[in-house]
Design a protein around this motif. Structure first.
Motif, mmCIF file in Angstrom:
data_model
loop_
_atom_site.group_PDB
_atom_site.id
_atom_site.type_symbol
_atom_site.label_atom_id
_atom_site.label_comp_id
_atom_site.label_asym_id
_atom_site.label_seq_id
_atom_site.Cartn_x
_atom_site.Cartn_y
_atom_site.Cartn_z
ATOM 1 N N UNK A 1 -4.444 -2.266 -9.438
ATOM 2 C CA UNK A 1 -4.212 -1.331 -8.322
ATOM 3 C C UNK A 1 -5.744 -0.565 -7.939
ATOM 4 N N UNK A 2 -6.120 -0.447 -6.801
ATOM 5 C CA UNK A 2 -7.134 0.457 -6.465
ATOM 6 C C UNK A 2 -6.539 1.832 -6.054
ATOM 7 N N UNK A 3 -7.153 2.872 -6.752
ATOM 8 C CA UNK A 3 -6.537 4.068 -6.226
ATOM 9 C C UNK A 3 -7.511 5.146 -6.001
ATOM 10 N N UNK A 4 -7.172 5.636 -4.714
ATOM 11 C CA UNK A 4 -8.208 6.692 -4.138
ATOM 12 C C UNK A 4 -7.471 8.121 -4.131
ATOM 13 N N UNK A 5 -8.235 9.135 -4.407
ATOM 14 C CA UNK A 5 -7.523 10.303 -4.421
ATOM 15 C C UNK A 5 -8.438 11.296 -3.499
ATOM 16 N N UNK A 6 -7.866 12.178 -3.035
ATOM 17 C CA UNK A 6 -8.633 13.386 -2.006
ATOM 18 C C UNK A 6 -8.083 14.796 -2.504
ATOM 19 N N UNK B 1 -4.179 7.441 -2.094
ATOM 20 C CA UNK B 1 -4.012 6.115 -1.494
ATOM 21 C C UNK B 1 -4.151 5.137 -2.548
ATOM 22 N N UNK B 2 -3.131 4.249 -2.728
ATOM 23 C CA UNK B 2 -2.965 3.115 -3.813
ATOM 24 C C UNK B 2 -2.913 1.553 -3.110
ATOM 25 N N UNK B 3 -3.831 0.817 -3.441
ATOM 26 C CA UNK B 3 -4.004 -0.447 -2.722
ATOM 27 C C UNK B 3 -3.762 -1.556 -3.826
ATOM 28 N N UNK B 4 -2.727 -2.232 -3.647
ATOM 29 C CA UNK B 4 -2.614 -3.373 -4.874
ATOM 30 C C UNK B 4 -3.570 -4.480 -4.671
ATOM 31 N N UNK C 1 0.832 -1.170 0.062
ATOM 32 C CA UNK C 1 0.034 0.078 -0.029
ATOM 33 C C UNK C 1 1.042 1.149 0.102
ATOM 34 N N UNK C 2 0.618 2.273 -0.910
ATOM 35 C CA UNK C 2 1.323 3.313 -0.867
ATOM 36 C C UNK C 2 0.247 4.600 -0.382
#
Length: 728
Positions: free
Chosen positions: A475-480, A462-465, A437-438
Motif C-alpha cells: 500500500x502506498x500511503x499519503x497523509x496531509x 489516501x491509501x492506494x494498494x 483506494x481509500x
C-alpha cells in the motif's frame, strides 16, 4: 363676492402684480426638486389668497394617480394621511363637472367631495378650488387644492391659475433637469463601468465592479450566472441580497425561468402580490427588476435589483439595468473564456509536471532490481515531485498477514521504517484487504483510523494498494495535515504510481527468486563437477591406496608404482579442485580485471585440455565495469561447453556502445532448435541466456551439425543506470 373677498383680491393685486408673477415663475425654476418647489408655491398661495389650507398633488405618469407632495396650513397627522391616500382617476374625474368650472379651475362643494378623502372634513369647510398644473402642450402634471370658505372672484382664480402655470413650468423644468442629470449619471455610470470591466479579464473584478455600480444606482444588486449544467448560481451581490451568494436559484418555473427562457427583463411592482416566487430575495422585498445577461444570442445569467418599497422602479430604471447588463455581458464571457483557457493551460502544465515525475519514478524503479535501493528512492521522488507532506510505502508479508513499512519520506523522519501493522488495522489495512483506494477527507470521522503517536496533526489520508496480477503486494500511503487535502485527481495519479511500484516489487521478487534459482543451479553444477571429476579421482585414490597396502605384504616391489599412481591422481584431484574454486570467484577477476581473468582461464584450459585458444580484445575493458562477473561466467560456460567438443577460437570485442562477446569453435556442432535428449543438456545455454537477459543484452547461438558453433552475447552500455561506468 363678499366685502372680505374683495378686500383680499385688492390686497393681492397690490402685492403681486403681473410682472412679479413672471419673476416668481423664474425663481421657482431654479429650485432643487418638484416637491420643494411646490412646497414654496402652496405656502405662497395660502399667504396671498388667504386660504386656510393648501396642498399640491403630482400625477404619476404610469398610473395617472395623484399623490400629495406639498402642504401649507395642514396639520402633521393629516399630512401623513394625505401622503398615504393617492387619488385615482375613478375618484377625481367625476368631480370635474361643467357647473363647477371657474376659468380652467373647478370649485367643488365640500358636500360632493368623496368621503374617503382625508381633506373632506378636516380642511375643506365649504368648498375646494382644484387648479390644474399643466405643463407644455397643456399636459396635466398635477393639481393644487385650496380650501375656500366663500365663492371666489374670477380675478383671484385667474391669479391662482397664473401661479399654477408658472409652477407647472418650473416643475417640468426641474423634472427635465433631473432627467438630464439622471441621463448624464447613467452615461457616466456606463462609461465608468465599461472602462472598469473592459480593462481586466479577472471575473471577480468584473463582478465586484458591476455590483458596486448597481449598489450606487439602485441601492442593491445581484449577479447570477449559468454554469455548464444550466444551473443559475448567485456569484456576487450587495446588501440586502449578499446572503444569497453561492446559492442556486430555481429555474423550473416562475419569474427567473421566464427571464432565462425569453431573454427579456421582468419588473415586479409588488412581489408579495404578483410574484410569490420572488420571496427567495427575502420576505421584506416588495419590488424588483430582473434583466438577462445575453451573449451570442443566448442567456448566460442575469442581473437583479430590489427594493423594500412597492412600485419604486420606473421604465428608466429598467432601461438602465438592461444597459448595465449589455455593458458587462461581453466582459463576463471573455473573463470566463480566459479563466477556462487558464484552467486548461494549468491542467496541461500539471499533467506535464506529473508525467515528468512519473518518468523519474519509472527510471528509478527500472534502474535496479534491488528493492532495498529502488523503493526508498521512489518514495522520496513521489514526496518531492508531487509535494505531498508525507509518503509511506508498505509491503505485505503474506505469511504473517502484516504490512511492513519499507520506505518513508516527508515531514516525519523515517525512523519507523520496519514498523509492522496487521492487515486488519487502520485505513492502510482496509486498502490492502479490499484492493481498493481509500480516501479519507477527515480521518477523525473514520472509525478504523490508526494514527501514529508522532502524527497527531494528520487530518486526511489516501491509501492506494499496489496490485499485480490481481494480488495485493503493498500500500502506498499519503497523509496531509489539511482536511480534504487529497483529491480524486491525486488518487488517479497515484494509482498509476502504484502500478509502477507493483511492477517493480514483482520484478524485484522474481529477480530474487531467479538469483536463488541460479545459485541452486550453480551448486548443482558444482556437485556434478565434483562427482564427475574430483569424487571419481578420490575414489580412484582410495582404490590405489588399498591396492598398495595389499601389495605391500604380498609383492612389495609393486608398491612404488602404486604410490606414483596415487600421487598423480592426488595431484590431478588437487588441480581439479583448484579449478572449481577458481570458477567460484577467480582471484584474477577481482585483482586484475575481466580481460586478465579470461586470459588466465583460457591458458589454464589450453594447458589442461591441450586445446588451441585464441583471445582477441578490441576496445577498453573499462566499458564493462560493473558487469565483469556475469560476463566472465558467460565466457566460462561457453568454454566449458567447448571443452567437451573440439578446439576453439574465442573472440572478445569491447566498444563505446556495447560489449560484444563471440565464442567460436570448429567442433562437431549441433542443432540449437532440437529437443534436448539427455538430462542437463543445453543447461549451459540456458544459463548464459539468463545472464545476458539480466544485463539487458541479447544472446544468440549459431550452429548446425558438423559445422561448429558460435555463441554471441551483446550487452548495451548506453541507457544503463548504476551498473556501468564510462571510462575517464
Amino acid at each position: 363676492m363678499t366685502d372680505s373677498a374683495h378686500m383680499a383680491a385688492d390686497s393681492t393685486h397690490r402685492t403681486l402684480p403681473l410682472g412679479d408673477l413672471l419673476a416668481f415663475g423664474d425663481a421657482l425654476r431654479a429650485d432643487d426638486t418638484p416637491e420643494s418647489l411646490l412646497a414654496e408655491v402652496v405656502e405662497t398661495l395660502r399667504r396671498i389668497v388667504g386660504s386656510p389650507a393648501v396642498y399640491a398633488r403630482l400625477r404619476d405618469l404610469d398610473s395617472d394617480t395623484l399623490y400629495a407632495v406639498a402642504f401649507a396650513g395642514v396639520d402633521a397627522p393629516l399630512v401623513e394621511r394625505l401622503r398615504a391616500t393617492p387619488i385615482g382617476p375613478a375618484i377625481y374625474q367625476p368631480l370635474l363637472r361643467p357647473e363647477y368650472r371657474q376659468s380652467s379651475s373647478y370649485l367643488i362643494p365640500a358636500a360632493v367631495l368623496p368621503p374617503d378623502v382625508p381633506d373632506t372634513e378636516a380642511i375643506i369647510p365649504a368648498s375646494a378650488l382644484l387648479t390644474p398644473l399643466r405643463g407644455r402642450g397643456d399636459r396635466l402634471i398635477g393639481v393644487i387644492v385650496l380650501a375656500w370658505p366663500d365663492q371666489p372672484d374670477l380675478v383671484t382664480v385667474r391669479m391662482v391659475e397664473a401661479i399654477a402655470r408658472q409652477a407647472a413650468l418650473a416643475v417640468e423644468n426641474v423634472r427635465l433637469a433631473e432627467r438630464s442629470a439622471r441621463l448624464l449619471a447613467k452615461e457616466q455610470l456606463l462609461a465608468e463601468l465599461g472602462r472598469a470591466v473592459g480593462a481586466t479579464l479577472d471575473l471577480d473584478t468584473i463582478l465586484h465592479q458591476t455590483i458596486d455600480r448597481l449598489a450606487a444606482a439602485f441601492g442593491s444588486g445581484l449577479v447570477a450566472l449559468l454554469d455548464n449544467q444550466e444551473t443559475l448560481m448567485v456569484v456576487a451581490a450587495a446588501p440586502p441580497l449578499d446572503t444569497l451568494i453561492g446559492r442556486q436559484l430555481p429555474l423550473l418555473s416562475g419569474s427567473l425561468a421566464w427571464v432565462v427562457q425569453s431573454g427579456q427583463p421582468f419588473v415586479v411592482d409588488d412581489c408579495r402580490l404578483h410574484a410569490p416566487d420572488m420571496a427567495l430575495f427575502g420576505p421584506d422585498i416588495a419590488s424588483c427588476i430582473i434583466a438577462p445577461l445575453r451573449s451570442g444570442g443566448r442567456v448566460i445569467g442575469m442581473l437583479s435589483v430590489v427594493s423594500r418599497q412597492a412600485g419604486v422602479f420606473s421604465d428608466e430604471d429598467v432601461d438602465l439595468l438592461e444597459a448595465i447588463a449589455a455593458q458587462v455581458s461581453g466582459p463576463v464571457v471573455s473573463a470566463r473564456l480566459y479563466a477556462e483557457s487558464q484552467r486548461l493551460a494549468a491542467q496541461v502544465q500539471r499533467r506535464a509536471d506529473q508525467l515528468a515525475v512519473l518518468n523519474s519514478i519509472a527510471r528509478i524503479v527500472t534502474a535496479t532490481l534491488d528493492l532495498r535501493e529502488s523503493l526508498p528512492l521512489a518514495t522520496e521522488q513521489i514526496q518531492r515531485g508531487f509535494g505531498y507532506p508525507q509518503v509511506d510505502l508498505f509491503l505485505l508479508e503474506e505469511e504473517a498477514n502484516e504490512l511492513i513499512l519499507v520506505a518513508s519520506a516527508g515531514r516525519y523522519a523515517p525512523e519507523r521504517v520496519g514498523y509492522r501493522q496487521h492487515i486488519n488495522l487502520g485505513l492502510v489495512g482496509r486498502a490492502a484487504r479490499s484492493g481498493r483506494i481509500v480516501r479519507a477527507e477527515d480521518v477523525a470521522a473514520e472509525a478504523d483510523y490508526l494514527g501514529l503517536s508522532e502524527r497527531l496533526d494528520i487530518r486526511s489520508e489516501l491509501c492506494v494498494p499496489l496490485i499485480s496480477n490481481g494480488k495485493t503486494l503493498g500500500v502506498l500511503n499519503i497523509e496531509s495535515p489539511e482536511r480534504a487535502g487529497l483529491t480524486e485527481e491525486d488518487a488517479a495519479v497515484l494509482e498509476t504510481v502504484a502500478d509502477m511500484l507493483a511492477g517493480a516489487v514483482e520484478n524485484g521478487r522474481l529477480y530474487q527468486r531467479a538469483q536463488q534459482a541460479a545459485a541452486l543451479e550453480e551448486r548443482n553444477r558444482l556437485a556434478r563437477e565434483l562427482h564427475d571429476s574430483v569424487s571419481q579421482q578420490l575414489f580412484s585414490m582410495t582404490l590405489t591406496a588399498q591396492a598398495a597396502r595389499s601389495q605391500f605384504e604380498r609383492n612389495p616391489a609393486r608398491v612404488p608404482a602404486l604410490l606414483d599412481r596415487l600421487h598423480e591422481t592426488a595431484t590431478a584431484a588437487l588441480a581439479e579442485m583448484r579449478a572449481l574454486i577458481f570458477q567460484l570467484r577467480p582471484p584474477a577477476l577481482r585483482d586484475q580485471g575481466l580481460v586478465a581473468a579470461i586470459q588466465q582461464h583460457a591458458q589454464h584450459l589450453a594447458h589442461r585440455e591441450g586445446l588451441r585458444i585464441e583471445l582477441n580484445v578490441i576496445g577498453d575493458e573499462r566499458h564493462a565495469r560493473g558487469i565483469e562477473q556475469p560476463l566472465f561466467r558467460i565466457v566460462q560456460e561457453a568454454l566449458n561447453n567447448i571443452v567437451k567438443h573440439a578446439a576453439a577460437r574465442n573472440v572478445h570485442e569491447f566498444n563505446a556502445d556495447q560489449v560484444a562477446i563471440r565464442v567460436i569453435d570448429d567442433g562437431k556442432g549441433f542443432d540449437p532448435a532440437a529437443r534436448p535428449s539427455g538430462e542437463g543438456r543445453h543447461l549451459g545455454l540456458l544459463s548464459m541466456r539468463e545472464r545476458a537477459a539480466e544485463l539487458g543484452g541479447s544472446f544468440n547461438v549459431h550452429s548446425r551439425p558438423g559445422a561448429g558453433a558460435e555463441v554471441e552475447v551483446v550487452v548495451p552500455l548506453r541507457g544503463r543506470h548504476g551498473n556501468l561506468e564510462r571510462p575517464e
